[in-house]
Enzyme design. Sequence first.
Site, PDB file in Angstrom:
ATOM      1  N   ASP A 299       0.824  -0.954  -0.219  1.00  0.00           N
ATOM      2  CA  ASP A 299       0.478   0.051   0.054  1.00  0.00           C
ATOM      3  C   ASP A 299       0.888   1.372  -0.105  1.00  0.00           C
ATOM      4  O   ASP A 299       1.544   1.551   0.321  1.00  0.00           O
ATOM      5  CB  ASP A 299      -1.176  -0.195   0.970  1.00  0.00           C
ATOM      6  CG  ASP A 299      -2.138   1.319   0.825  1.00  0.00           C
ATOM      7  OD1 ASP A 299      -3.225   0.683   1.039  1.00  0.00           O
ATOM      8  OD2 ASP A 299      -2.008   2.001   0.701  1.00  0.00           O
TER       9      ASP A 299
ATOM     10  N   ASN B 171     -12.207  -3.638   2.907  1.00  0.00           N
ATOM     11  CA  ASN B 171     -13.559  -2.191   2.951  1.00  0.00           C
ATOM     12  C   ASN B 171     -14.630  -2.985   1.891  1.00  0.00           C
ATOM     13  O   ASN B 171     -14.302  -2.951   0.470  1.00  0.00           O
ATOM     14  CB  ASN B 171     -12.514  -0.929   2.581  1.00  0.00           C
ATOM     15  CG  ASN B 171     -12.259  -0.516   3.687  1.00  0.00           C
ATOM     16  OD1 ASN B 171     -12.417  -1.602   5.298  1.00  0.00           O
ATOM     17  ND2 ASN B 171     -11.229  -0.506   3.882  1.00  0.00           N
TER      18      ASN B 171
ATOM     19  N   GLY C  94     -15.655   2.750   3.702  1.00  0.00           N
ATOM     20  CA  GLY C  94     -14.061   3.259   3.519  1.00  0.00           C
ATOM     21  C   GLY C  94     -13.357   3.001   2.080  1.00  0.00           C
ATOM     22  O   GLY C  94     -12.098   3.165   1.668  1.00  0.00           O
ATOM     23  N   GLN C  95     -14.169   2.216   1.279  1.00  0.00           N
ATOM     24  CA  GLN C  95     -13.302   1.504   0.297  1.00  0.00           C
ATOM     25  C   GLN C  95     -13.513   2.483  -1.146  1.00  0.00           C
ATOM     26  O   GLN C  95     -14.560   3.578  -0.741  1.00  0.00           O
ATOM     27  CB  GLN C  95     -14.264   0.671  -0.685  1.00  0.00           C
ATOM     28  CG  GLN C  95     -14.103   0.101  -1.546  1.00  0.00           C
ATOM     29  CD  GLN C  95     -14.522  -0.946  -2.672  1.00  0.00           C
ATOM     30  OE1 GLN C  95     -16.376  -1.107  -2.097  1.00  0.00           O
ATOM     31  NE2 GLN C  95     -14.111  -1.854  -3.408  1.00  0.00           N
TER      32      GLN C  95
ATOM     33  N   HIS D  52      -9.770  -5.882  -3.624  1.00  0.00           N
ATOM     34  CA  HIS D  52      -8.713  -6.084  -2.755  1.00  0.00           C
ATOM     35  C   HIS D  52      -8.994  -6.101  -0.985  1.00  0.00           C
ATOM     36  O   HIS D  52      -9.885  -5.560  -0.738  1.00  0.00           O
ATOM     37  CB  HIS D  52      -7.696  -3.898  -2.652  1.00  0.00           C
ATOM     38  CG  HIS D  52      -7.999  -3.535  -2.203  1.00  0.00           C
ATOM     39  ND1 HIS D  52      -9.017  -2.068  -3.152  1.00  0.00           N
ATOM     40  CD2 HIS D  52      -8.528  -2.758  -1.268  1.00  0.00           C
ATOM     41  CE1 HIS D  52      -9.220  -1.462  -2.700  1.00  0.00           C
ATOM     42  NE2 HIS D  52      -8.763  -1.610  -1.508  1.00  0.00           N
TER      43      HIS D  52
ATOM     44  N   HIS E 111      -6.844  -6.327   2.153  1.00  0.00           N
ATOM     45  CA  HIS E 111      -5.476  -5.226   2.813  1.00  0.00           C
ATOM     46  C   HIS E 111      -4.981  -6.137   3.713  1.00  0.00           C
ATOM     47  O   HIS E 111      -5.429  -6.737   5.145  1.00  0.00           O
ATOM     48  CB  HIS E 111      -6.124  -3.645   3.842  1.00  0.00           C
ATOM     49  CG  HIS E 111      -6.703  -2.629   3.490  1.00  0.00           C
ATOM     50  ND1 HIS E 111      -6.065  -1.734   2.629  1.00  0.00           N
ATOM     51  CD2 HIS E 111      -8.053  -3.031   2.176  1.00  0.00           C
ATOM     52  CE1 HIS E 111      -6.499  -0.524   2.043  1.00  0.00           C
ATOM     53  NE2 HIS E 111      -7.860  -1.167   1.841  1.00  0.00           N
TER      54      HIS E 111
HETATM   55  P1  AMP Z   1      -9.993   1.253   0.343  1.00  0.00           P
HETATM   56  O1  AMP Z   1      -9.684   2.580   0.956  1.00  0.00           O
HETATM   57  O2  AMP Z   1     -10.108   0.247   1.100  1.00  0.00           O
HETATM   58  O3  AMP Z   1     -10.185   1.014  -1.050  1.00  0.00           O
HETATM   59  O4  AMP Z   1      -8.101   1.070   0.157  1.00  0.00           O
HETATM   60  C1  AMP Z   1      -7.289   1.853  -1.257  1.00  0.00           C
HETATM   61  C2  AMP Z   1      -5.883   1.702  -0.812  1.00  0.00           C
HETATM   62  O5  AMP Z   1      -5.221   1.405  -1.819  1.00  0.00           O
HETATM   63  C3  AMP Z   1      -5.515   2.751   0.084  1.00  0.00           C
HETATM   64  O6  AMP Z   1      -5.314   2.314   1.592  1.00  0.00           O
HETATM   65  C4  AMP Z   1      -4.254   3.618  -0.664  1.00  0.00           C
HETATM   66  O7  AMP Z   1      -3.699   3.938   0.309  1.00  0.00           O
HETATM   67  C5  AMP Z   1      -3.922   2.500  -1.080  1.00  0.00           C
HETATM   68  N1  AMP Z   1      -3.662   3.074  -2.605  1.00  0.00           N
HETATM   69  C6  AMP Z   1      -4.197   4.204  -3.042  1.00  0.00           C
HETATM   70  N2  AMP Z   1      -2.553   3.523  -5.146  1.00  0.00           N
HETATM   71  C7  AMP Z   1      -2.287   2.912  -4.663  1.00  0.00           C
HETATM   72  C8  AMP Z   1      -1.451   2.770  -5.527  1.00  0.00           C
HETATM   73  N3  AMP Z   1      -1.500   3.706  -6.786  1.00  0.00           N
HETATM   74  N4  AMP Z   1      -0.929   1.795  -5.308  1.00  0.00           N
HETATM   75  C9  AMP Z   1      -0.868   1.252  -4.265  1.00  0.00           C
HETATM   76  N5  AMP Z   1      -1.881   1.182  -3.198  1.00  0.00           N
HETATM   77  C10 AMP Z   1      -2.435   1.997  -3.286  1.00  0.00           C
END
Ligand code: AMP
Length: 116
Positions: free
Chosen positions: A32, A89, A95-96, A102, A104
């Site tokens: 992340d 999420n 919070g998605q 994905h 975490h």
């Molecule tokens: P969510 O909020 O559950 O949709 O998680 C999305 C996650 O993607 C967040 O924790 C971001 O920090 C992460 N994220 C966004 N852009 C990137 C990227 N280019 N590479 C890796 N992680 C990312």
Amino acid sequence: MSEADCLFCKIVASEVPAKIVYETDRTLAFRDVNPQAPTHVLVIPKDHYRDAAALAAADHGLADEVIKTAHAVAQQEGIVEPGYRLVFNTGPGAGQTVFHVHGHVLGGRGLQWPPG
Ligand code: AMP
């Protein structure tokens, strides 16, 4: 299967860089960019599904593979003991922010429950 404007589809296609830590034929794991714990890895299916429910409904077996990949990442990162958190999420209210499913994988520090 991919979607043109999906950030994580672009990572799968190597159009956006990522620190990949683990890969199988159908899944990918990468760090992340905004880590919330010493280990914070995102695990995705390479094919596009918007969330965990869509993945589970559409492709029997792939959700299992995503979870197995998450556990393999935890083993590789040395966080199976004392434990790690696997979070999907699902929906904006939870919070998605990226609508390519994905998980975490979080660990490497004490994780309180319930989360803040
Ligand atoms: P969510 O909020 O559950 O949709 O998680 C999305 C996650 O993607 C967040 O924790 C971001 O920090 C992460 N994220 C966004 N852009 C990137 C990227 N280019 N590479 C890796 N992680 C990312």
